[in-house]
Design a protein around this motif. Structure first.
Motif, PDB file in Angstrom:
ATOM      1  N   PRO A   1       0.820  -1.213   0.000  1.00  0.00           N
ATOM      2  CA  PRO A   1       0.000   0.000   0.000  1.00  0.00           C
ATOM      3  C   PRO A   1       0.853   1.262   0.000  1.00  0.00           C
ATOM      4  O   PRO A   1       1.935   1.288   0.570  1.00  0.00           O
ATOM      5  CB  PRO A   1      -0.793  -0.110   1.297  1.00  0.00           C
TER       6      PRO A   1
ATOM      7  N   ARG B   1      -0.674   7.358   2.678  1.00  0.00           N
ATOM      8  CA  ARG B   1      -1.665   8.392   2.368  1.00  0.00           C
ATOM      9  C   ARG B   1      -1.166   9.769   2.773  1.00  0.00           C
ATOM     10  O   ARG B   1      -0.315   9.888   3.655  1.00  0.00           O
ATOM     11  CB  ARG B   1      -2.977   8.079   3.094  1.00  0.00           C
TER      12      ARG B   1
ATOM     13  N   PRO C   1      -7.274   5.743  -0.852  1.00  0.00           N
ATOM     14  CA  PRO C   1      -5.929   5.201  -1.071  1.00  0.00           C
ATOM     15  C   PRO C   1      -5.660   4.937  -2.553  1.00  0.00           C
ATOM     16  O   PRO C   1      -6.563   4.544  -3.288  1.00  0.00           O
ATOM     17  CB  PRO C   1      -5.923   3.909  -0.253  1.00  0.00           C
TER      18      PRO C   1
ATOM     19  N   ILE D   1      -4.143   2.991  -5.775  1.00  0.00           N
ATOM     20  CA  ILE D   1      -4.119   1.548  -6.042  1.00  0.00           C
ATOM     21  C   ILE D   1      -2.665   1.118  -6.272  1.00  0.00           C
ATOM     22  O   ILE D   1      -2.017   1.606  -7.193  1.00  0.00           O
ATOM     23  CB  ILE D   1      -4.965   1.187  -7.281  1.00  0.00           C
ATOM     24  N   PRO D   2      -2.148   0.234  -5.424  1.00  0.00           N
ATOM     25  CA  PRO D   2      -0.732  -0.129  -5.534  1.00  0.00           C
ATOM     26  C   PRO D   2      -0.506  -1.331  -6.456  1.00  0.00           C
ATOM     27  O   PRO D   2       0.476  -2.052  -6.302  1.00  0.00           O
ATOM     28  CB  PRO D   2      -0.370  -0.482  -4.080  1.00  0.00           C
ATOM     29  N   HIS D   3      -1.437  -1.577  -7.367  1.00  0.00           N
ATOM     30  CA  HIS D   3      -1.263  -2.719  -8.279  1.00  0.00           C
ATOM     31  C   HIS D   3      -1.889  -2.404  -9.625  1.00  0.00           C
ATOM     32  O   HIS D   3      -2.654  -1.448  -9.756  1.00  0.00           O
ATOM     33  CB  HIS D   3      -1.874  -3.993  -7.676  1.00  0.00           C
TER      34      HIS D   3
ATOM     35  N   TYR E   1      -9.451  -5.455 -15.158  1.00  0.00           N
ATOM     36  CA  TYR E   1     -10.374  -5.555 -14.032  1.00  0.00           C
ATOM     37  C   TYR E   1     -11.625  -4.763 -14.374  1.00  0.00           C
ATOM     38  O   TYR E   1     -11.708  -3.561 -14.147  1.00  0.00           O
ATOM     39  CB  TYR E   1      -9.753  -4.992 -12.746  1.00  0.00           C
TER      40      TYR E   1
ATOM     41  N   LYS F   1     -14.981  -6.607 -10.604  1.00  0.00           N
ATOM     42  CA  LYS F   1     -13.770  -7.401 -10.393  1.00  0.00           C
ATOM     43  C   LYS F   1     -13.052  -7.003  -9.101  1.00  0.00           C
ATOM     44  O   LYS F   1     -12.495  -7.851  -8.400  1.00  0.00           O
ATOM     45  CB  LYS F   1     -12.835  -7.250 -11.606  1.00  0.00           C
ATOM     46  N   CYS F   2     -13.090  -5.712  -8.763  1.00  0.00           N
ATOM     47  CA  CYS F   2     -12.392  -5.254  -7.559  1.00  0.00           C
ATOM     48  C   CYS F   2     -12.930  -5.964  -6.309  1.00  0.00           C
ATOM     49  O   CYS F   2     -12.183  -6.351  -5.419  1.00  0.00           O
ATOM     50  CB  CYS F   2     -12.533  -3.749  -7.375  1.00  0.00           C
TER      51      CYS F   2
ATOM     52  N   CYS G   1     -11.750  -9.395  -4.844  1.00  0.00           N
ATOM     53  CA  CYS G   1     -10.671  -9.484  -3.859  1.00  0.00           C
ATOM     54  C   CYS G   1     -10.922  -8.607  -2.640  1.00  0.00           C
ATOM     55  O   CYS G   1     -10.518  -8.942  -1.537  1.00  0.00           O
ATOM     56  CB  CYS G   1      -9.344  -9.060  -4.482  1.00  0.00           C
ATOM     57  N   HIS G   2     -11.577  -7.453  -2.838  1.00  0.00           N
ATOM     58  CA  HIS G   2     -11.672  -6.467  -1.756  1.00  0.00           C
ATOM     59  C   HIS G   2     -12.939  -6.574  -0.910  1.00  0.00           C
ATOM     60  O   HIS G   2     -13.112  -5.813   0.035  1.00  0.00           O
ATOM     61  CB  HIS G   2     -11.565  -5.050  -2.327  1.00  0.00           C
TER      62      HIS G   2
ATOM     63  N   GLY H   1      -5.823 -11.444   0.531  1.00  0.00           N
ATOM     64  CA  GLY H   1      -4.802 -10.578   1.112  1.00  0.00           C
ATOM     65  C   GLY H   1      -5.023  -9.109   0.802  1.00  0.00           C
ATOM     66  O   GLY H   1      -4.165  -8.273   1.088  1.00  0.00           O
ATOM     67  N   ALA H   2      -6.168  -8.783   0.186  1.00  0.00           N
ATOM     68  CA  ALA H   2      -6.460  -7.381  -0.135  1.00  0.00           C
ATOM     69  C   ALA H   2      -7.052  -6.677   1.090  1.00  0.00           C
ATOM     70  O   ALA H   2      -7.592  -7.329   1.975  1.00  0.00           O
ATOM     71  CB  ALA H   2      -7.439  -7.316  -1.305  1.00  0.00           C
ATOM     72  N   THR H   3      -6.944  -5.364   1.123  1.00  0.00           N
ATOM     73  CA  THR H   3      -7.589  -4.588   2.185  1.00  0.00           C
ATOM     74  C   THR H   3      -9.097  -4.669   1.953  1.00  0.00           C
ATOM     75  O   THR H   3      -9.539  -4.506   0.820  1.00  0.00           O
ATOM     76  CB  THR H   3      -7.202  -3.094   2.069  1.00  0.00           C
TER      77      THR H   3
ATOM     78  N   CYS I   1     -15.284   1.984  -8.474  1.00  0.00           N
ATOM     79  CA  CYS I   1     -14.093   2.212  -7.656  1.00  0.00           C
ATOM     80  C   CYS I   1     -13.124   3.218  -8.271  1.00  0.00           C
ATOM     81  O   CYS I   1     -12.525   4.017  -7.562  1.00  0.00           O
ATOM     82  CB  CYS I   1     -13.364   0.901  -7.434  1.00  0.00           C
TER      83      CYS I   1
ATOM     84  N   HIS J   1     -10.347   5.764  -6.765  1.00  0.00           N
ATOM     85  CA  HIS J   1      -9.072   5.060  -6.575  1.00  0.00           C
ATOM     86  C   HIS J   1      -8.383   4.923  -7.928  1.00  0.00           C
ATOM     87  O   HIS J   1      -9.002   4.470  -8.888  1.00  0.00           O
ATOM     88  CB  HIS J   1      -9.311   3.669  -5.989  1.00  0.00           C
TER      89      HIS J   1
HETATM   90  C1  HEC Z   1      -6.701 -10.266  -7.546  1.00  0.00           C
HETATM   91  C2  HEC Z   1      -7.066  -9.523  -6.358  1.00  0.00           C
HETATM   92  C3  HEC Z   1      -7.309  -8.022  -6.476  1.00  0.00           C
HETATM   93  C4  HEC Z   1      -8.149  -7.388  -7.349  1.00  0.00           C
HETATM   94  C5  HEC Z   1      -9.023  -7.977  -8.438  1.00  0.00           C
HETATM   95  C6  HEC Z   1      -8.068  -5.973  -7.014  1.00  0.00           C
HETATM   96  N1  HEC Z   1      -7.211  -5.803  -5.954  1.00  0.00           N
HETATM   97 FE1  HEC Z   1      -6.790  -4.034  -5.024  1.00  0.00          FE
HETATM   98  N2  HEC Z   1      -5.459  -4.976  -3.788  1.00  0.00           N
HETATM   99  C7  HEC Z   1      -5.230  -6.340  -3.785  1.00  0.00           C
HETATM  100  C8  HEC Z   1      -4.256  -6.635  -2.753  1.00  0.00           C
HETATM  101  C9  HEC Z   1      -3.741  -8.027  -2.408  1.00  0.00           C
HETATM  102  C10 HEC Z   1      -3.923  -5.406  -2.157  1.00  0.00           C
HETATM  103  C11 HEC Z   1      -2.999  -5.172  -0.968  1.00  0.00           C
HETATM  104  C12 HEC Z   1      -1.558  -5.141  -1.323  1.00  0.00           C
HETATM  105  C13 HEC Z   1      -0.745  -5.203  -0.046  1.00  0.00           C
HETATM  106  O1  HEC Z   1      -1.281  -4.996   1.056  1.00  0.00           O
HETATM  107  O2  HEC Z   1       0.444  -5.469  -0.180  1.00  0.00           O
HETATM  108  C14 HEC Z   1      -4.694  -4.388  -2.838  1.00  0.00           C
HETATM  109  C15 HEC Z   1      -4.642  -3.047  -2.525  1.00  0.00           C
HETATM  110  C16 HEC Z   1      -5.524  -2.096  -3.037  1.00  0.00           C
HETATM  111  C17 HEC Z   1      -5.649  -0.738  -2.564  1.00  0.00           C
HETATM  112  C18 HEC Z   1      -4.822  -0.078  -1.463  1.00  0.00           C
HETATM  113  C19 HEC Z   1      -5.469  -0.187  -0.106  1.00  0.00           C
HETATM  114  C20 HEC Z   1      -4.723   0.600   0.943  1.00  0.00           C
HETATM  115  O3  HEC Z   1      -5.069   0.433   2.110  1.00  0.00           O
HETATM  116  O4  HEC Z   1      -3.833   1.395   0.627  1.00  0.00           O
HETATM  117  C21 HEC Z   1      -6.631  -0.149  -3.281  1.00  0.00           C
HETATM  118  C22 HEC Z   1      -7.142   1.268  -3.154  1.00  0.00           C
HETATM  119  C23 HEC Z   1      -7.125  -1.131  -4.224  1.00  0.00           C
HETATM  120  N3  HEC Z   1      -6.418  -2.303  -4.056  1.00  0.00           N
HETATM  121  C24 HEC Z   1      -8.129  -0.898  -5.134  1.00  0.00           C
HETATM  122  C25 HEC Z   1      -8.540  -1.808  -6.091  1.00  0.00           C
HETATM  123  C26 HEC Z   1      -9.484  -1.504  -7.144  1.00  0.00           C
HETATM  124  C27 HEC Z   1     -10.162  -0.174  -7.338  1.00  0.00           C
HETATM  125  C28 HEC Z   1      -9.644  -2.632  -7.869  1.00  0.00           C
HETATM  126  C29 HEC Z   1     -10.479  -2.835  -9.133  1.00  0.00           C
HETATM  127  C30 HEC Z   1     -10.182  -1.928 -10.230  1.00  0.00           C
HETATM  128  C31 HEC Z   1      -8.819  -3.664  -7.274  1.00  0.00           C
HETATM  129  N4  HEC Z   1      -8.145  -3.116  -6.209  1.00  0.00           N
HETATM  130  C32 HEC Z   1      -8.767  -4.988  -7.678  1.00  0.00           C
HETATM  131  C33 HEC Z   1      -5.829  -7.280  -4.576  1.00  0.00           C
HETATM  132  C34 HEC Z   1      -6.722  -7.021  -5.605  1.00  0.00           C
END
Ligand code: HEC
Ligand code: HEC
Length: 149
Positions: free
Chosen positions: A56, A59, A66, A68-70, A75, A83-84, A87-88, A97-99, A124, A128
């Protein structure tokens, strides 16, 4: 002013403002509000590489959505599927393992608590955003909010 003249005036105004826009684009120079020339960055998709997946991102103020660190390529978010949330969501975050999405995301605009993600939080990427290696357009002196320094 009768209707005909009014229509003419509107058309003339539109032509004039379009002219300005075209002239500005032709000149190729973009100026910041502070009067500095800025190098414009292309919006071509794929021109700027998304940063690698990572932990992450810190902030800058507590109310900040937050970053998006990926990568989020592919998606999709449609009427039937988000799709988000794959995992979330609160049912999936432990295995992925997502927040988990914030509790605030279950409130509708009237402050009523819902049992699933609120429609106003459904898209989202309105709030984000993933990160690319694009350089800031202008220098700035932005500092973190006091409470997070
Ligand atoms: C395949 C699983 C997966 C999908 C699908 C996914 N994420 Fe994530 N996301 C994660 C993971 C795992 C982390 C945490 C990374 C870590 O903590 O190291 C994360 C972290 C984040 C964070 C940061 C949270 C923080 O506390 O800083 C945000 C915001 C976020 N994702 C938004 C999104 C959004 C918006 C989408 C859709 C467009 C999305 N994610 C789709 C797995 C996913
Ligand atoms: C209207 C703007 C907005 C939308 C839309 C939105 N969020 Fe957020 N999100 C925020 C803000 C602001 C925060 C930080 C403050 C808070 O928790 O409400 C946040 C916090 C988060 C967090 C961190 C939670 C934590 O415990 O730190 C995650 C994860 C997250 N959002 C995921 C999502 C996902 C997934 C979606 C889509 C289903 C989404 N958000 C839609 C604004 C938004």
């Amino acid at each position: 002013m009768n209707n005909k003249t009014r229509q003419f005036f509107v058309a003339a105004l539109m032509a004039a403002s379009l002219g300005t826009v075209i002239a500005a684009q032709a000149a190729g120079a973009v100026e910041s509000l502070r009067g500095r020339d800025v190098e414009t960055q292309s919006r071509e998709p794929g021109k700027y590489a998304t940063e690698k997946d990572g932990p992450p991102i810190e902030r800058n103020y507590v109310q900040q959505p937050p970053l998006i660190p990926h990568k989020i390529d592919g998606y999709s978010i449609t009427t039937n599927f988000n799709k988000c949330m794959d995992c979330h969501s609160w049912t999936r975050y432990r295995e992925t393992g997502a927040t988990k999405v914030s509790l605030t995301h279950f409130k509708d605009r009237d402050g009523k608590e819902l049992s699933n993600i609120s429609p106003r939080r459904y898209f989202c990427n309105q709030c984000h955003v993933p990160q690319t290696d694009a350089k800031p357009l202008v220098e700035n002196t932005f500092k973190k909010a006091e409470g997070l320094r």
